[in-house]
Write a protein that holds these residues in place. Structure first.
Motif, PDB file in Angstrom:
ATOM      1  N   ARG A   1     -18.022  -0.601  45.774  1.00 44.56           N
ATOM      2  CA  ARG A   1     -19.144   0.288  46.112  1.00 44.56           C
ATOM      3  C   ARG A   1     -19.706   0.987  44.876  1.00 44.56           C
ATOM      4  N   ARG A   2     -18.807   1.426  44.002  1.00 40.92           N
ATOM      5  CA  ARG A   2     -19.289   2.110  42.790  1.00 40.92           C
ATOM      6  C   ARG A   2     -20.049   1.139  41.898  1.00 40.92           C
TER       7      ARG A   2
ATOM      8  N   ARG B   1     -24.015   1.552  40.826  1.00 42.08           N
ATOM      9  CA  ARG B   1     -24.376   1.534  39.412  1.00 42.08           C
ATOM     10  C   ARG B   1     -25.432   0.480  39.124  1.00 42.08           C
ATOM     11  N   ALA B   2     -25.208  -0.724  39.647  1.00 37.21           N
ATOM     12  CA  ALA B   2     -26.142  -1.820  39.359  1.00 37.21           C
ATOM     13  C   ALA B   2     -27.466  -1.621  40.085  1.00 37.21           C
TER      14      ALA B   2
ATOM     15  N   TRP C   1     -22.470  -6.929  30.980  1.00 38.05           N
ATOM     16  CA  TRP C   1     -22.450  -8.220  31.676  1.00 38.05           C
ATOM     17  C   TRP C   1     -22.186  -8.029  33.166  1.00 38.05           C
ATOM     18  N   ARG C   2     -21.364  -7.023  33.520  1.00 38.07           N
ATOM     19  CA  ARG C   2     -21.081  -6.815  34.941  1.00 38.07           C
ATOM     20  C   ARG C   2     -22.331  -6.301  35.658  1.00 38.07           C
ATOM     21  N   ASP C   3     -22.984  -5.307  35.046  1.00 33.79           N
ATOM     22  CA  ASP C   3     -24.200  -4.791  35.690  1.00 33.79           C
ATOM     23  C   ASP C   3     -25.245  -5.900  35.808  1.00 33.79           C
ATOM     24  N   ALA C   4     -25.353  -6.715  34.759  1.00 34.97           N
ATOM     25  CA  ALA C   4     -26.363  -7.777  34.773  1.00 34.97           C
ATOM     26  C   ALA C   4     -26.074  -8.786  35.885  1.00 34.97           C
TER      27      ALA C   4
ATOM     28  N   ALA D   1     -27.358 -10.712  41.407  1.00 34.86           N
ATOM     29  CA  ALA D   1     -26.920 -10.893  42.797  1.00 34.86           C
ATOM     30  C   ALA D   1     -27.719 -10.019  43.751  1.00 34.86           C
ATOM     31  N   LEU D   2     -27.825  -8.733  43.385  1.00 37.24           N
ATOM     32  CA  LEU D   2     -28.496  -7.775  44.263  1.00 37.24           C
ATOM     33  C   LEU D   2     -29.956  -8.117  44.470  1.00 37.24           C
TER      34      LEU D   2
END
Ligand code: NAD
Length: 443
Positions: free
Chosen positions: A39-40, A44-45, A420-423, A428-429
């Motif tokens: 969820r966090r 963030r993303a 890279w995780r946010d990207a 995806a989102l």
């Protein structure tokens, strides 16, 4: 014959409200759980996308959490009842997809969090699937083969109404493998009255499994590591790599990277690590499947603990064993210049933030190990079409899918200056949000 399951019967079917179990699972969540972390990461993303906040809110909750009782007649004639779960997070882009694990600590909260990661993973890869995850709270080592078969068949029956090739397609996970998937498929098929290989993936090829499925997550970890090495203008021939967990994911990733010229200086199993600064011969080290325990029994120049492996001064660290191994407590000792996540969720939210501050790139699990679900998708296609692909075709198509996903994520990293995780989550989102906004909210 099937005992009634009040939980499943009471579960809402409109897909947007929480059943009592979802509410309970959500209440009991702790800040380090997969659900809290998922969820966090989502929040963030989402800040980097124009996805409607209402859609983001919907994505914090699963569509459904099934909880079932799975009675098992033991070999000695006694009876035990285990609890099984299936979390179905989101299916806006296609059937729910995700593993079934047999592990004593399986619970509803964990399944929800892991099912969220599956939704993102399928969307990053642009697969027509949503996210699911389930399992049984049982220690599989305490079951005979016959008991495992009976348990799996009964679990398949308990989940029969909610799974199916067009609804929800389970796969192997911790404590389960191709044989469990074959039993699950057989039990489902017998009750449906027709052979339905597409109800699960990760089956043996003789019953509709895909060639290359087993090595796919490790292969994708290697492909993504290779691309990341290239992105940072490193030379693969001069890159040192440490791999925690020399199982299906870790051994396949290590051996391919070794083949492509990288120096694999350390690998480990649950009992410890072996280390050779000049590079290990990864093909000579037997992996977990070939012989559990052989890594730490291997005759290497040095042995280390798993904690010491994580602290090695290497170019690339690949945690490929279990979740939550890089935490706020040990992250300051992590000296690798890059982390590529082979396992699911090996870096906690807090550790991730510290690595970001230090400028250490973390290539996330939902991209790096997504080769597994991608070849599962190939398997599903093969099952529906009743036509098996060659191993060469699987490898070629996997390479193409991984490069497409890498390119989509890299574009966000460069354009928006994201981690890279946010990207990966933004990619995806955007896809999930686009589908949700276009389909709208029913009713
Ligand atoms: P595996 O059972 O084949 O291998 C796991 C390896 O990790 C073994 O060498 C084991 O000895 C070691 N290990 C276990 N516990 C450990 C610990 N606490 N510390 C250090 N080492 C430990 O498992 P796998 O299929 O390779 O999966 C590894 C990870 O990758 C898991 O997080 C799994 O969820 C994830 N994953 C697996 C797949 C898949 O299809 N196999 C796909 C995507 C992600």
């Amino acid at each position: 014959m099937t005992p009634s399951n009040p939980v499943a019967e009471e579960a809402p079917t409109d897909g947007q409200e929480s059943s009592p179990d979802v509410a309970e699972a959500e209440r009991t969540t702790n800040p380090e759980s997969a659900l809290a972390t998922a969820r966090r990461q989502l929040e963030r993303a989402a800040a980097h996308t124009d996805v409607d906040p209402g859609v983001v809110e919907r994505l914090k909750h699963p569509t459904k959490l099934q909880q079932v009782s799975v009675p098992l007649r033991r070999d000695d004639g006694s009876l035990d009842v285990f609890t099984g779960y299936r979390a179905q997070h989101d299916d806006v882009r296609g059937p729910y997809k995700g593993g079934l694990r047999y592990h004593p600590e399986v619970d509803g909260t964990e399944c929800i969090g892991l099912s969220m990661w599956m939704t993102w993973k399928c969307a990053v890869m642009d697969l027509p699937f949503g996210g699911g995850k389930g399992g049984i709270a049982v220690d599989p080592k305490g079951l005979s083969e016959e008991e495992t078969e009976r348990l799996t068949r009964r679990f398949a029956e308990e989940l029969r109404d909610v799974v199916g090739p067009k609804k929800d397609v389970p796969a192997p996970d911790m404590g389960t493998g191709p044989q469990e998937m074959a039993w699950f498929m057989d039990a489902y098929s017998m009750q449906q009255g027709e052979t339905t290989p597409g109800v699960v993936t990760g089956k043996p090829p003789v019953v509709g499994g895909s060639y290359g499925r087993e090595e796919a997550p490790g292969r994708s970890v290697a492909i993504i590591t290779r691309e990341a090495i290239d992105y940072y203008d490193w030379d693969v021939e001069e890159t040192t790599v440490a791999v925690q967990g020399f199982g299906s994911v870790g051994a396949n990733a290590a051996r391919l990277l070794d083949e492509w010229g990288a120096t694999i200086v350390a690998v480990s199993d649950v009992d410890g690590a072996i280390y050779d600064p000049d590079g290990l011969e990864t093909n000579d080290v037997q992996d977990h499947d070939e012989r559990p325990g052989m890594v730490s029994g291997y005759d290497a120049p040095e042995t280390l603990s798993n904690a010491e492996l994580l602290e090695l001064d290497v170019d690339v660290l690949i945690p490929a064993a279990v979740g939550e191994v890089i935490t706020a407590e040990n992250v300051d000792d992590v000296r690798a210049d890059m982390v590529v996540e082979g396992a699911n969720g090996p870096t906690t939210f807090a550790a991730d933030a510290i690595l970001e501050e230090r400028g250490v790139p973390v290539i996330p699990d939902i991209l790096a190990n997504a080769g597994g679900v991608t070849v599962s998708y190939f398997e599903w296609l093969q099952d529906i079409n009743r036509r098996q692909w060659s191993l060469e075709r699987v490898h070629e198509e996997l390479e193409r899918e991984m490069l497409d996903a890498w390119e989509a994520v890299r574009t966000e990293v460069d354009d928006q200056d994201l981690t890279w995780r946010d990207a990966a989550l933004v990619v995806a989102l955007s896809r999930i949000g686009g589908a949700k906004e276009t389909r709208g909210l029913w009713p």
